[in-house]
Motif scaffolding. Structure first.
Motif, PDB file in Angstrom:
ATOM      1  N   UNK A 286       1.208  -0.929   0.306  1.00 24.26           N
ATOM      2  CA  UNK A 286      -0.249   0.433  -0.400  1.00 24.26           C
ATOM      3  C   UNK A 286       0.615   1.542  -0.019  1.00 24.26           C
ATOM      4  N   UNK A 287       1.349   0.951  -1.030  1.00 21.92           N
ATOM      5  CA  UNK A 287       2.749   1.919  -0.506  1.00 21.92           C
ATOM      6  C   UNK A 287       2.778   3.025  -2.774  1.00 21.92           C
ATOM      7  N   UNK A 288       2.337   4.220  -2.333  1.00 18.29           N
ATOM      8  CA  UNK A 288       2.437   4.901  -3.471  1.00 18.29           C
ATOM      9  C   UNK A 288       3.370   5.786  -3.880  1.00 18.29           C
ATOM     10  N   UNK A 289       4.603   5.275  -3.121  1.00 13.13           N
ATOM     11  CA  UNK A 289       5.238   6.086  -3.802  1.00 13.13           C
ATOM     12  C   UNK A 289       6.727   5.028  -4.270  1.00 13.13           C
ATOM     13  N   UNK A 290       5.882   4.591  -4.623  1.00 17.72           N
ATOM     14  CA  UNK A 290       6.540   2.870  -5.432  1.00 17.72           C
ATOM     15  C   UNK A 290       6.160   3.598  -6.863  1.00 17.72           C
ATOM     16  N   UNK A 291       4.990   3.856  -7.196  1.00 20.32           N
ATOM     17  CA  UNK A 291       4.666   4.692  -8.683  1.00 20.32           C
ATOM     18  C   UNK A 291       6.188   5.188  -9.098  1.00 20.32           C
ATOM     19  N   UNK A 292       6.092   4.732 -10.553  1.00 20.34           N
ATOM     20  CA  UNK A 292       7.584   5.234 -11.802  1.00 20.34           C
ATOM     21  C   UNK A 292       9.142   3.966 -11.334  1.00 20.34           C
ATOM     22  N   UNK A 293       9.007   3.116 -10.629  1.00 20.38           N
ATOM     23  CA  UNK A 293       9.819   1.809 -10.655  1.00 20.38           C
ATOM     24  C   UNK A 293       9.931   1.367 -12.009  1.00 20.38           C
ATOM     25  N   UNK A 294      10.341   0.039 -12.160  1.00 16.90           N
ATOM     26  CA  UNK A 294      10.183  -0.043 -13.303  1.00 16.90           C
ATOM     27  C   UNK A 294      10.858  -2.205 -12.521  1.00 16.90           C
ATOM     28  N   UNK A 295      10.291  -2.868 -12.543  1.00 16.74           N
ATOM     29  CA  UNK A 295      10.588  -4.028 -12.643  1.00 16.74           C
ATOM     30  C   UNK A 295      12.222  -4.926 -12.639  1.00 16.74           C
ATOM     31  N   UNK A 296      12.853  -4.001 -13.634  1.00 15.52           N
ATOM     32  CA  UNK A 296      14.000  -4.050 -13.634  1.00 15.52           C
ATOM     33  C   UNK A 296      14.858  -3.170 -12.152  1.00 15.52           C
ATOM     34  N   UNK A 297      15.141  -2.101 -11.728  1.00 13.39           N
ATOM     35  CA  UNK A 297      15.142  -1.526 -11.181  1.00 13.39           C
ATOM     36  C   UNK A 297      15.247  -2.468  -9.883  1.00 13.39           C
ATOM     37  N   UNK A 298      13.819  -3.185  -9.714  1.00 19.34           N
ATOM     38  CA  UNK A 298      14.315  -4.351  -8.551  1.00 19.34           C
ATOM     39  C   UNK A 298      14.679  -5.720  -8.457  1.00 19.34           C
ATOM     40  N   UNK A 299      14.648  -6.044  -9.290  1.00 15.31           N
ATOM     41  CA  UNK A 299      16.008  -6.976 -10.116  1.00 15.31           C
ATOM     42  C   UNK A 299      17.181  -6.883 -10.016  1.00 15.31           C
ATOM     43  N   UNK A 300      17.484  -5.694  -9.608  1.00 15.27           N
ATOM     44  CA  UNK A 300      19.034  -5.076 -10.698  1.00 15.27           C
ATOM     45  C   UNK A 300      19.739  -5.384  -9.267  1.00 15.27           C
ATOM     46  N   UNK A 301      18.433  -5.048  -7.929  1.00 13.58           N
ATOM     47  CA  UNK A 301      19.852  -4.868  -6.798  1.00 13.58           C
ATOM     48  C   UNK A 301      18.749  -6.353  -5.643  1.00 13.58           C
ATOM     49  N   UNK A 302      18.562  -7.323  -6.218  1.00 13.96           N
ATOM     50  CA  UNK A 302      18.329  -8.725  -6.393  1.00 13.96           C
ATOM     51  C   UNK A 302      19.047  -9.561  -6.149  1.00 13.96           C
ATOM     52  N   UNK A 303      19.178 -10.005  -7.855  1.00 17.09           N
ATOM     53  CA  UNK A 303      19.741 -10.390  -8.637  1.00 17.09           C
ATOM     54  C   UNK A 303      20.900 -10.677  -8.852  1.00 17.09           C
ATOM     55  N   UNK A 304      21.926 -11.608  -8.233  1.00 19.68           N
ATOM     56  CA  UNK A 304      23.553 -12.157  -8.867  1.00 19.68           C
ATOM     57  C   UNK A 304      23.476 -12.191 -10.361  1.00 19.68           C
ATOM     58  N   UNK A 305      25.045 -11.668 -11.002  1.00 18.85           N
ATOM     59  CA  UNK A 305      25.320 -11.927 -12.831  1.00 18.85           C
ATOM     60  C   UNK A 305      24.403 -13.292 -12.656  1.00 18.85           C
ATOM     61  N   UNK A 306      23.382 -14.204 -13.300  1.00 18.58           N
ATOM     62  CA  UNK A 306      23.056 -15.215 -13.632  1.00 18.58           C
ATOM     63  C   UNK A 306      22.576 -15.959 -13.400  1.00 18.58           C
ATOM     64  N   UNK A 307      21.506 -15.040 -12.495  1.00 20.46           N
ATOM     65  CA  UNK A 307      20.423 -15.492 -11.460  1.00 20.46           C
ATOM     66  C   UNK A 307      19.575 -15.161 -11.924  1.00 20.46           C
ATOM     67  N   UNK A 308      18.090 -16.091 -12.255  1.00 17.67           N
ATOM     68  CA  UNK A 308      16.551 -15.957 -12.616  1.00 17.67           C
ATOM     69  C   UNK A 308      16.249 -14.929 -11.192  1.00 17.67           C
ATOM     70  N   UNK A 309      15.084 -14.810 -11.251  1.00 18.64           N
ATOM     71  CA  UNK A 309      13.997 -14.157 -10.100  1.00 18.64           C
ATOM     72  C   UNK A 309      12.928 -15.615 -10.471  1.00 18.64           C
ATOM     73  N   UNK A 310      12.073 -15.586  -9.421  1.00 25.43           N
ATOM     74  CA  UNK A 310      10.422 -15.968  -9.298  1.00 25.43           C
ATOM     75  C   UNK A 310       9.738 -16.207 -10.692  1.00 25.43           C
ATOM     76  N   UNK A 311       8.820 -17.240 -10.987  1.00 30.90           N
ATOM     77  CA  UNK A 311       8.362 -17.210 -12.100  1.00 30.90           C
ATOM     78  C   UNK A 311       6.720 -16.286 -11.432  1.00 30.90           C
ATOM     79  N   UNK A 312       6.241 -15.612 -12.294  1.00 30.19           N
ATOM     80  CA  UNK A 312       5.483 -14.760 -12.784  1.00 30.19           C
ATOM     81  C   UNK A 312       4.141 -15.118 -13.471  1.00 30.19           C
ATOM     82  N   UNK A 313       2.771 -15.404 -13.537  1.00 33.83           N
ATOM     83  CA  UNK A 313       2.191 -14.736 -14.634  1.00 33.83           C
ATOM     84  C   UNK A 313       1.860 -13.341 -14.805  1.00 33.83           C
TER      85      UNK A 313
END
Length: 374
Positions: A238-265
């Motif tokens: 419930x945080x409207x401050x997240x408007x403007x972020x892209x998915x790639x921004x978040x996963x760039x902080x989470x994933x190490x080189x070569x890693x993949x994220x969870x699966x989403x529909x």
């Protein structure tokens, strides 16, 4: 007399001043996004996949919200790519109808690439072109850039399926990769619903052929602009401050080189026309300093061995291709239509029309560009 300009035509000093002023103006927004990114990452880590029903809340908001198949914060390293291994790709380019010519016509070229890794077999690199005058073949609809783009996408998937069928070998893993997305976003721009439905019906039929023949297919987007996961985090926190972020921004902080994220529909409305087994799922992967989005149909997403295969393939291709799948680069190079080829196409068209007593007129603007007065 022809005048040759030796100095840049751009006022670089003025442009530099404008850029500096605009960056200064945007500085508070950059600061806000850095704070929002930290909040999004924490929301991702705190998300309780098993105890947060999002379906009902997602229906109440106008934005697309991803549905996680696994804990959104999970990540996995890339497995080793098997050998021998078959990879196929297709790509397309087009000459759009040109309003500066008196006859509406277009050309679509589609490449088919097949690599047999670990076998010594030579690659297959082919391209075919199709020409249309006045209307899209079989649709009997006037040519527009949007319809030509949709037709090209259809031909690309047909080419990818043909390449996979021809390159497939018994007991040898194979992956078919498309550039971009499996979701036909661009069809939303087609104003006639009947035409949109015809294109979707053709696309979904082709997609079902991959499933019927058990050919794992994926689509790859470099530097994606999608926000489905950040919208999920925005919803649950419930945080409207997240408007403007892209998915790639978040996963760039989470994933190490070569890693993949969870699966989403994906929650795109367009894919409602897809077969349940072909619904589009996606994951993100960290490759050579980039975050790529990989889309797969449900029947692939539900088989971990196939997701692992595609993950290993993507990382291997991006390593060879300096951050982008090498086979897609080759497919693009084989499909691209260059300026000289475009001019030759119109020359051949003019010549053939002249044989029938038809003069293909071109605007004075086109003529002036070919013969500048200064």
């Amino acid at each position: 007399m022809v005048i040759r300009f030796t100095q840049p035509l751009l006022n670089l000093q003025d442009i530099a001043q404008q850029v500096s002023a605009l960056v200064e103006r945007e500085r508070p927004e950059f600061t806000r996004l850095r704070t929002a990114l930290a909040q999004a990452k924490q929301a991702l880590l705190d998300y309780d996949h098993g105890h947060y029903p999002i379906e009902e809340k997602a229906r109440e908001v106008p934005w697309l919200v991803a549905r996680p198949m696994q804990s959104p914060a999970q990540s996995r390293p890339a497995p080793a790519r098997p050998a021998p291994f078959t990879a196929v790709a297709a790509d397309g380019s087009q000459i759009f109808p040109d309003p500066h010519y008196t006859l509406e016509c277009c050309l679509v070229q589609v490449s088919r690439i097949a690599f047999q890794y670990g076998t010594g077999e030579p690659p297959v690199m082919e391209a075919d072109a199709q020409v249309a005058i006045r209307e899209i073949p079989q649709l009997r609809q006037a040519l527009t850039p949007r319809l030509v783009t949709a037709w090209r996408d259809q031909l690309e998937l047909e080419g990818l399926l043909a390449a996979a069928r021809a390159a497939r070998r018994p007991d040898r893993p194979l992956v078919a990769i498309a550039d971009g997305t499996l979701i036909r976003w661009m069809l939303q721009a087609i104003e006639e619903q009947q035409i949109e439905e015809q294109f979707i019906a053709r696309f979904t039929k082709l997609l079902s052929e991959f499933r019927r023949e058990q050919i794992p297919i994926c689509a790859y987007t470099s530097l994606p602009n999608a926000t489905e996961v950040t919208n999920l985090l925005r919803l649950v926190s419930e945080n409207e401050d997240l408007v403007g972020l892209r998915d790639r921004h978040v996963f760039a902080e989470l994933l190490l080189p070569g890693e993949r994220s969870a699966l989403f529909e994906s929650s795109s409305h367009i894919k409602k026309a897809y077969d349940p087994d072909d619904q589009v799922f996606f994951f993100y992967v960290s490759v050579e300093g980039d975050i790529g989005r990989v889309e797969v149909p449900r029947w692939v997403a539900e088989k971990e061995v196939l997701v692992d295969l595609i993950h290993a393939f993507i990382v291997s291709e991006c390593t060879k291709g300096n951050g982008y799948p090498m086979i897609l680069t080759e497919a693009h190079e084989k499909a691209v239509i260059r300026a000289g080829e475009r001019d030759l196409f119109y020359f051949m068209l003019k010549r053939e029309l002249a044989k029938s007593g038809v003069n293909l007129m071109e605007s004075r603007k086109v003529q002036s560009k070919r013969r500048p007065v200064v």
